[in-house]
Enzyme design. Structure first.
Site, mmCIF file in Angstrom:
data_model
loop_
_atom_site.group_PDB
_atom_site.id
_atom_site.type_symbol
_atom_site.label_atom_id
_atom_site.label_comp_id
_atom_site.label_asym_id
_atom_site.label_seq_id
_atom_site.Cartn_x
_atom_site.Cartn_y
_atom_site.Cartn_z
ATOM 1 N N ASN A 32 4.931 1.314 61.525
ATOM 2 C CA ASN A 32 4.994 0.076 62.345
ATOM 3 C C ASN A 32 6.428 -0.444 62.496
ATOM 4 O O ASN A 32 6.655 -1.499 63.070
ATOM 5 C CB ASN A 32 4.102 -1.018 61.737
ATOM 6 C CG ASN A 32 4.617 -1.479 60.375
ATOM 7 O OD1 ASN A 32 5.663 -1.000 59.911
ATOM 8 N ND2 ASN A 32 3.909 -2.388 59.735
ATOM 9 N N ASN A 35 10.004 -1.852 58.366
ATOM 10 C CA ASN A 35 11.111 -1.626 57.426
ATOM 11 C C ASN A 35 11.717 -0.242 57.652
ATOM 12 O O ASN A 35 12.081 0.470 56.722
ATOM 13 C CB ASN A 35 10.614 -1.759 55.972
ATOM 14 C CG ASN A 35 11.792 -1.944 55.005
ATOM 15 O OD1 ASN A 35 12.883 -2.324 55.420
ATOM 16 N ND2 ASN A 35 11.574 -1.619 53.753
ATOM 17 N N GLY A 82 3.697 0.591 53.607
ATOM 18 C CA GLY A 82 3.356 -0.588 52.803
ATOM 19 C C GLY A 82 4.593 -1.437 52.577
ATOM 20 O O GLY A 82 5.714 -1.020 52.895
ATOM 21 N N LYS A 84 7.253 -3.264 49.989
ATOM 22 C CA LYS A 84 7.660 -2.741 48.675
ATOM 23 C C LYS A 84 8.766 -3.542 47.983
ATOM 24 O O LYS A 84 9.390 -3.068 47.043
ATOM 25 C CB LYS A 84 8.112 -1.303 48.833
ATOM 26 C CG LYS A 84 9.377 -1.115 49.620
ATOM 27 C CD LYS A 84 9.926 0.288 49.355
ATOM 28 C CE LYS A 84 11.355 0.386 49.773
ATOM 29 N NZ LYS A 84 11.960 1.636 49.334
ATOM 30 N N SER A 124 3.804 4.049 41.909
ATOM 31 C CA SER A 124 5.085 3.624 41.321
ATOM 32 C C SER A 124 4.949 3.489 39.807
ATOM 33 O O SER A 124 3.888 3.145 39.290
ATOM 34 C CB SER A 124 5.475 2.257 41.914
ATOM 35 O OG SER A 124 6.553 1.702 41.178
ATOM 36 N N TYR A 148 3.407 -6.820 44.054
ATOM 37 C CA TYR A 148 3.686 -5.460 44.566
ATOM 38 C C TYR A 148 3.128 -4.425 43.594
ATOM 39 O O TYR A 148 2.380 -3.533 43.969
ATOM 40 C CB TYR A 148 5.202 -5.251 44.734
ATOM 41 C CG TYR A 148 5.563 -3.792 44.805
ATOM 42 C CD1 TYR A 148 6.040 -3.119 43.676
ATOM 43 C CD2 TYR A 148 5.378 -3.070 45.972
ATOM 44 C CE1 TYR A 148 6.332 -1.777 43.716
ATOM 45 C CE2 TYR A 148 5.670 -1.716 46.019
ATOM 46 C CZ TYR A 148 6.141 -1.076 44.887
ATOM 47 O OH TYR A 148 6.418 0.273 44.923
ATOM 48 N N LYS A 152 -0.142 -1.532 43.842
ATOM 49 C CA LYS A 152 -0.081 -0.084 43.554
ATOM 50 C C LYS A 152 -1.189 0.284 42.555
ATOM 51 O O LYS A 152 -1.903 1.261 42.721
ATOM 52 C CB LYS A 152 1.291 0.289 42.986
ATOM 53 C CG LYS A 152 2.419 0.212 43.995
ATOM 54 C CD LYS A 152 2.188 1.159 45.164
ATOM 55 C CE LYS A 152 3.343 1.140 46.161
ATOM 56 N NZ LYS A 152 3.081 2.030 47.327
ATOM 57 N N ASN A 198 17.487 -3.345 45.726
ATOM 58 C CA ASN A 198 17.702 -2.271 44.757
ATOM 59 C C ASN A 198 19.193 -2.015 44.501
ATOM 60 O O ASN A 198 20.049 -2.296 45.333
ATOM 61 C CB ASN A 198 17.021 -0.979 45.246
ATOM 62 C CG ASN A 198 15.502 -1.104 45.238
ATOM 63 O OD1 ASN A 198 14.838 -0.731 46.167
ATOM 64 N ND2 ASN A 198 14.937 -1.638 44.147
ATOM 65 N N VAL A 216 25.859 -7.444 38.093
ATOM 66 C CA VAL A 216 25.120 -6.605 37.133
ATOM 67 C C VAL A 216 24.215 -7.534 36.342
ATOM 68 O O VAL A 216 24.686 -8.436 35.638
ATOM 69 C CB VAL A 216 26.093 -5.861 36.197
ATOM 70 C CG1 VAL A 216 25.322 -5.080 35.119
ATOM 71 C CG2 VAL A 216 26.976 -4.922 37.011
ATOM 72 N N GLY A 291 11.853 -10.686 35.298
ATOM 73 C CA GLY A 291 10.905 -9.598 35.564
ATOM 74 C C GLY A 291 11.464 -8.234 35.205
ATOM 75 O O GLY A 291 10.704 -7.264 35.074
ATOM 76 N N ASP A 292 12.769 -8.124 35.034
ATOM 77 C CA ASP A 292 13.352 -6.810 34.685
ATOM 78 C C ASP A 292 12.988 -6.414 33.259
ATOM 79 O O ASP A 292 12.885 -7.269 32.380
ATOM 80 C CB ASP A 292 14.879 -6.862 34.791
ATOM 81 C CG ASP A 292 15.364 -6.539 36.193
ATOM 82 O OD1 ASP A 292 14.526 -6.192 37.035
ATOM 83 O OD2 ASP A 292 16.575 -6.633 36.440
HETATM 84 C C1 WQD Z 1 17.635 -1.017 38.837
HETATM 85 C C2 WQD Z 1 18.540 -1.575 37.757
HETATM 86 C C3 WQD Z 1 18.484 -3.970 37.600
HETATM 87 C C4 WQD Z 1 20.291 -4.676 41.561
HETATM 88 C C5 WQD Z 1 12.320 -1.458 41.571
HETATM 89 C C6 WQD Z 1 10.844 -1.644 41.672
HETATM 90 C C7 WQD Z 1 10.149 -0.324 41.611
HETATM 91 C C8 WQD Z 1 10.736 0.608 42.642
HETATM 92 C C9 WQD Z 1 12.226 0.747 42.466
HETATM 93 C C10 WQD Z 1 9.362 0.627 44.617
HETATM 94 C C11 WQD Z 1 17.897 -2.718 36.968
HETATM 95 C C12 WQD Z 1 19.871 -3.487 38.045
HETATM 96 C C13 WQD Z 1 19.759 -4.060 40.429
HETATM 97 C C14 WQD Z 1 21.496 -5.423 41.456
HETATM 98 C C15 WQD Z 1 21.581 -4.890 39.116
HETATM 99 N N1 WQD Z 1 10.421 0.136 43.946
HETATM 100 N N2 WQD Z 1 20.400 -4.165 39.248
HETATM 101 N N3 WQD Z 1 22.095 -5.499 40.234
HETATM 102 O O1 WQD Z 1 13.894 -2.959 39.450
HETATM 103 O O2 WQD Z 1 14.133 -0.642 38.369
HETATM 104 O O3 WQD Z 1 12.642 -0.941 40.309
HETATM 105 O O4 WQD Z 1 12.771 -0.579 42.566
HETATM 106 O O5 WQD Z 1 8.604 1.489 44.263
HETATM 107 O O6 WQD Z 1 8.785 -0.530 41.885
HETATM 108 O O7 WQD Z 1 10.413 -2.410 40.566
HETATM 109 O O8 WQD Z 1 15.091 -1.058 40.645
HETATM 110 O O9 WQD Z 1 17.238 -0.874 41.822
HETATM 111 O O10 WQD Z 1 16.145 -3.164 41.653
HETATM 112 O O11 WQD Z 1 17.158 -2.123 39.607
HETATM 113 O O12 WQD Z 1 22.151 -4.977 38.006
HETATM 114 O O13 WQD Z 1 22.027 -6.016 42.445
HETATM 115 O O14 WQD Z 1 19.701 -2.126 38.379
HETATM 116 O O15 WQD Z 1 18.583 -5.044 36.671
HETATM 117 O O16 WQD Z 1 18.340 -2.612 35.616
HETATM 118 P P1 WQD Z 1 13.955 -1.476 39.586
HETATM 119 P P2 WQD Z 1 16.429 -1.840 41.017
#
Ligand code: WQD
Length: 330
Positions: A32, A35, A82, A84, A124, A148, A152, A198, A216, A291-292
């Site tokens: 669609n 994204n 979907g 994400k 995921s 999200y 899944k 991400n 970070v 949430g991390d």
């Molecule tokens: C990776 C690491 C952050 C951004 C998510 C979803 C998961 C999948 C993949 C869909 C973490 C750190 C990130 C930034 C940072 N998505 N970070 N600064 O959270 O592991 O997974 O994306 O399927 O379902 O949960 O991925 O890339 O957001 O983070 O320091 O600007 O990088 O804290 O340690 P994540 P991410």
């Protein structure tokens, strides 16, 4: 085989389409464009020499979806379509539940109705919730931290119950870890709309000067250097895993981790990016992101044993290919 790829113009869907065509499958894409970009379709033609059949539809539109099943003899479905964004799902839960669950239910209904017996689902590692790694497929799933992740886990249950109720309908639930990188051509890659959530797309946009610096999120975790550790997997390896999954689909419900089995910290990834690409990525350590979790990586042995699939590309190729795409991406 004739494969319907929903979300086939998206990041993982487009890379999987390339690998399917390379393996002599014909691909029908339903997307669609919420994204993804229509330009990806032409890039797929350039890379593969074949233009996949394309329908711009939302797979929650039952009538439009059924038209595809009526018009084409489909042998299998790979369902990527979907929403994400983890953070967005917290503020827009109904959109996420509707889009991600209704699409899975309608696709399952059409597969049963039209005798399509192979279904590969884009799941995921989020479904594991916060558990001690390495994460294994037979682990009990824990509640995730966001809608999200719940969509899944719920989609996995919808597909599992549909397979149990229909002997011929078989599914493969592929649990991704952290997909990064891009096709070697640099023509397609991770191209999120707006500010990236991400890590990798944020890094590439800082390197390009589009964003000022990387934040970070925390360096006080119990990890090698205090920053978050994840199992980053090259998107081309991930795509190849989907081809193996749909070509080797056993009867019933199959669950596989698609990861490398190795953890990499944020700073290790950023430093590798700067070293391999000889470019500076300014960053600042800030507070943790809600949430991390500290550490997440796969036990990837089941996919290797049962599918004959193993990730082959390392962090160097991931950061090199991600940067090459960003440099080409206008
Ligand atoms: C990776 C690491 C952050 C951004 C998510 C979803 C998961 C999948 C993949 C869909 C973490 C750190 C990130 C930034 C940072 N998505 N970070 N600064 O959270 O592991 O997974 O994306 O399927 O379902 O949960 O991925 O890339 O957001 O983070 O320091 O600007 O990088 O804290 O340690 P994540 P991410």
């Amino acid at each position: 085989m004739n494969i319907l790829v929903t979300g086939g113009l998206g990041f993982i869907g487009s890379h999987t389409t390339i690998e399917l065509i390379k393996n002599n499958h014909s691909v029908i894409i339903a997307d669609n464009l919420i994204n993804s970009k229509i330009e990806v379709l032409d890039k797929l033609s350039i890379i593969t020499g074949i233009k996949p059949t394309f329908y711009q539809i939302d797979v929650t539109n039952e009538a439009k979806l059924e038209e595809i099943f009526v018009k084409h003899k489909i042998d299998g479905v790979i369902h990527f379509a979907g929403l994400k964004a983890v953070g967005e799902s917290v503020s827009k839960p109904l959109e996420y539940y509707y889009s991600n669950l209704v699409s899975t239910m309608l696709l399952s209904k059409m597969c049963v109705k039209y005798g399509v017996n192979k279904f590969v689902f884009s799941s995921s590692a989020t479904v594991y919730g916060e558990q001690e790694p390495p994460l294994k497929e037979d682990m009990e799933l824990k509640k995730t931290t966001n809608p999200y992740g719940e969509t899944k886990a719920m989609s996995e249950r919808i597909l599992t119950d549909t397979a149990k109720a229909n002997d011929d309908f078989s599914v493969s639930l592929l649990r991704y870890f952290n997909p990064v990188g891009a096709h070697e051509s640099g023509l397609i890659g991770e191209d999120p709309n707006g500010i990236p959530n991400n890590l990798m797309p944020f890094v590439t946009k800082v390197a390009k000067g589009q964003l000022e610096k990387l934040s970070v999120f925390g360096n006080d975790y119990d990890t090698i250097d205090g920053t978050g550790v994840r199992d980053y997997i090259h998107v081309v390896d991930l795509a190849k895993g989907h081809v193996k999954a749909i070509e080797n689909l056993e009867k019933g419900v199959n669950i596989y981790n698609l990861g490398t089995g190795r953890g990499t910290s944020v700073l290790e990834l950023v430093n590798a990016f700067m070293k391999v690409n000889d470019i500076n990525v300014p960053y600042e350590i800030v507070g943790r992101r809600p949430g991390d979790i500290a550490t997440c990586y796969a036990d990837a042995s089941k996919a290797e044993k049962e599918l004959g699939w193993k990730a082959e590309l390392g962090i160097e190729e991931m950061v090199r290919d991600a940067w090459k795409f960003e440099q080409n991406n206008k």
